[in-house]
Write a protein that holds these residues in place. Structure first.
Motif, PDB file in Angstrom:
ATOM      1  N   ARG A  11     -71.869 -68.072  26.190  1.00  0.00           N
ATOM      2  CA  ARG A  11     -70.628 -68.303  25.822  1.00  0.00           C
ATOM      3  C   ARG A  11     -70.375 -69.050  24.394  1.00  0.00           C
ATOM      4  O   ARG A  11     -71.082 -69.942  24.109  1.00  0.00           O
ATOM      5  N   ASP A  44     -67.176 -59.049  22.807  1.00  0.00           N
ATOM      6  CA  ASP A  44     -66.149 -59.667  22.040  1.00  0.00           C
ATOM      7  C   ASP A  44     -64.631 -59.218  22.754  1.00  0.00           C
ATOM      8  O   ASP A  44     -64.368 -58.169  22.754  1.00  0.00           O
ATOM      9  N   VAL A  80     -70.624 -63.727  25.641  1.00  0.00           N
ATOM     10  CA  VAL A  80     -69.210 -63.285  25.592  1.00  0.00           C
ATOM     11  C   VAL A  80     -68.471 -64.428  24.711  1.00  0.00           C
ATOM     12  O   VAL A  80     -68.590 -65.881  24.968  1.00  0.00           O
ATOM     13  N   HIS A  81     -67.503 -63.863  23.876  1.00  0.00           N
ATOM     14  CA  HIS A  81     -66.615 -64.680  23.055  1.00  0.00           C
ATOM     15  C   HIS A  81     -65.261 -64.126  22.803  1.00  0.00           C
ATOM     16  O   HIS A  81     -65.120 -63.047  23.019  1.00  0.00           O
ATOM     17  N   CYS A  82     -64.495 -64.865  22.390  1.00  0.00           N
ATOM     18  CA  CYS A  82     -63.254 -64.635  21.967  1.00  0.00           C
ATOM     19  C   CYS A  82     -63.119 -65.371  20.801  1.00  0.00           C
ATOM     20  O   CYS A  82     -63.965 -65.584  20.015  1.00  0.00           O
ATOM     21  N   GLY A  95     -63.653 -69.500  22.280  1.00  0.00           N
ATOM     22  CA  GLY A  95     -64.472 -69.432  23.228  1.00  0.00           C
ATOM     23  C   GLY A  95     -63.991 -70.472  24.581  1.00  0.00           C
ATOM     24  O   GLY A  95     -64.754 -70.968  24.977  1.00  0.00           O
ATOM     25  N   ARG A 127     -59.983 -66.838  27.188  1.00  0.00           N
ATOM     26  CA  ARG A 127     -60.595 -65.630  27.589  1.00  0.00           C
ATOM     27  C   ARG A 127     -61.886 -65.769  27.972  1.00  0.00           C
ATOM     28  O   ARG A 127     -62.358 -65.117  29.222  1.00  0.00           O
ATOM     29  N   THR A 128     -62.843 -66.182  27.153  1.00  0.00           N
ATOM     30  CA  THR A 128     -64.267 -66.310  27.410  1.00  0.00           C
ATOM     31  C   THR A 128     -64.277 -67.292  28.651  1.00  0.00           C
ATOM     32  O   THR A 128     -65.403 -66.853  29.590  1.00  0.00           O
TER      33      THR A 128
END
Length: 133
Positions: A30, A55, A121-123, A126, A129-130
């Protein structure tokens, strides 16, 4: 599952291994957005076996270009007319996402499950949402 808070990916921050299997192989990473990620970060992700990036940002939060060498799956969660919330407590954000964006959360988790290798996984930062995904 073990996790490690320290992962150096030049050009982003808040990066860490979030899932490591019993053999020590990473399966989930992440971080914050990869918009400014440098080539050595892409090399490190490749070394870790990352084949897919999920994303979680809305289109208005993303630049037009994505990092090269990565399969990027767009799975926006907020889908709000004004974009991502600029304020609010994390509990309220999580509650909104779980109560009103369950389908979007499932899409993001399914992208992780379907990936052939490790997934990042990222927003944007981080964290919200992540962390939930």
């Amino acid at each position: 599952m073990q996790s490690s808070p320290d992962l150096h990916l030049p050009g982003t921050f808040n990066a860490r291994l979030s899932g490591i299997d019993a053999t020590g192989t990473p399966w989930l990473v992440r971080s914050a957005a990869l918009d400014g990620v440098r080539p050595e970060a892409i090399d490190e992700l490749s070394r870790l076996g990352v084949t897919t990036v999920v994303d979680l940002r809305d289109a208005s939060e993303r630049p037009s270009a994505t990092p090269t060498g990565l399969n990027v799956v767009s799975a926006p969660l907020y889908r709000l007319p004004g974009g991502a919330p600029a304020s609010g407590d994390i509990d309220g954000i999580y509650r909104f996402l779980v109560e009103h964006r369950a389908r979007e959360l499932a899409t993001a988790v399914a992208a992780v499950a379907r990936a052939e290798g490790a997934v990042l996984v990222h927003c944007t930062l981080g964290k919200d949402r992540t962390g939930l995904v």
